[in-house]
Design a protein around this motif. Structure first.
Motif: not given
Length: 133
Positions: A111-124
């Motif tokens: 869950a932590t990795l999933s959330e982080r990667m989604k945030k990376e994709e949408s923001v970074i």
């Protein structure tokens, strides 16, 4: 989509595929352990790729963009903690020895990795694309 962003998104997908397959195969099986090691290797390659190709461009832009600088600082601190947790999990369970916390630990890491990667994709990744249009 830019080539680098496309590659990083594929790497995200590979990491999740490996973790999911390791869990489905059973972490105590030889195949499950192999997939767990594969996920670790994929994650290390991915982090190196980001560190060498993505973040230098963003940090350069952040010199003149305080909002981006703030975003990068936040992501950097968060990723450091996540990386340590994921590596600790993989190292602990790649030996095939499970404890009562395995399922809970796996779900948290996933869950932590999933959330982080989604945030990376949408923001970074979006910030990177803005810079490189």
């Amino acid at each position: 989509m830019l080539v680098l962003i496309d590659q990083l998104m594929k790497e995200h997908a590979e990491i999740f595929a490996d973790l999911t397959e390791a869990n489905n195969l059973g972490i105590i099986t030889e195949d499950g352990q192999s997939k767990l090691f594969s996920a670790k290797a994929d994650l290390l390659v991915h982090l190196k790729n980001e560190d060498e190709h993505l973040y230098p461009v963003l940090r350069k832009e952040a010199e003149n963009n305080k909002n981006l600088e703030s975003i990068l600082n936040s992501f950097s601190c968060e990723m450091e903690d996540i990386s340590k947790s994921v590596m600790k999990f993989i190292d602990k369970y790649s030996t095939g020895v499970l404890d009562s916390k395995y399922v809970e630990s796996f779900e948290l890491i996933f869950a932590t990795l999933s959330e982080r990667m989604k945030k990376e994709e949408s923001v970074i990744f979006a910030e990177y694309e803005k810079i490189n249009q």
